[in-house]
Design a protein around this motif. Structure first.
Motif, short mmCIF file in Angstrom:
data_model
loop_
_atom_site.label_atom_id
_atom_site.label_comp_id
_atom_site.label_asym_id
_atom_site.label_seq_id
_atom_site.Cartn_x
_atom_site.Cartn_y
_atom_site.Cartn_z
N PRO A 12 0.79 -1.23 0.00
CA PRO A 12 0.00 0.00 0.00
C PRO A 12 0.83 1.29 0.00
O PRO A 12 0.35 2.34 0.40
N GLU A 39 -2.87 -0.36 5.33
CA GLU A 39 -4.13 -0.42 4.59
C GLU A 39 -5.30 -0.02 5.49
O GLU A 39 -6.19 0.71 5.07
N GLN A 42 -5.27 3.72 5.88
CA GLN A 42 -5.69 4.36 4.64
C GLN A 42 -7.20 4.25 4.44
O GLN A 42 -7.85 5.22 4.03
N ASP A 80 -5.23 5.38 -2.96
CA ASP A 80 -4.88 4.38 -1.95
C ASP A 80 -5.89 3.23 -1.94
O ASP A 80 -5.51 2.05 -1.92
N ILE A 84 -5.37 -0.77 -2.73
CA ILE A 84 -5.75 -1.81 -1.76
C ILE A 84 -6.68 -2.83 -2.42
O ILE A 84 -6.50 -4.04 -2.27
#
Length: 108
Positions: A12, A39, A42, A80, A84
């Protein structure tokens, strides 16, 4: 001992020059846990931005500059979240497609 390596995991974060970073692991090491934690952060930040965006869009006094700033942060968050989703999708078990429906069908 069985081999649990599932291929390369898209991490990530970006590497040097903004290039993608991959990790080949069994999913249990320090870097895998760090990637899971990042992750999570985010995704949490993206959820907070969605709430903030709803508040700003409901406020008629919001300036163009404020909306541009929000849009820039949301673009970063979407980047992001997309990374993911791509990473997690690539780690799903492969299927033969026999159980998949046609367009418009829900696949559960």
């Amino acid at each position: 001992m069985t081999d649990r390596t599932h291929g390369a995991r898209l991490l990530p974060w970006a590497g040097p020059d903004g290039k993608r970073c991959y990790l080949v692991t069994d999913g249990t090491g320090y870097l895998s846990r760090l990637a899971d934690d990042i992750e999570s952060v985010q995704l949490g930040m993206a959820a907070e931005l969605l709430g903030h965006a709803a508040d700003m869009l409901a406020d008629r006094r919001v300036t163009t500059g404020q909306l541009r700033y929000l849009l820039a942060r949301m673009s970063e968050a979407l980047t992001d979240v997309h990374r993911i989703a791509e990473s997690r999708g690539a780690r799903l078990p492969a299927t033969d497609g026999a159980h998949l429906g046609t367009a418009g069908d829900a696949v559960l």
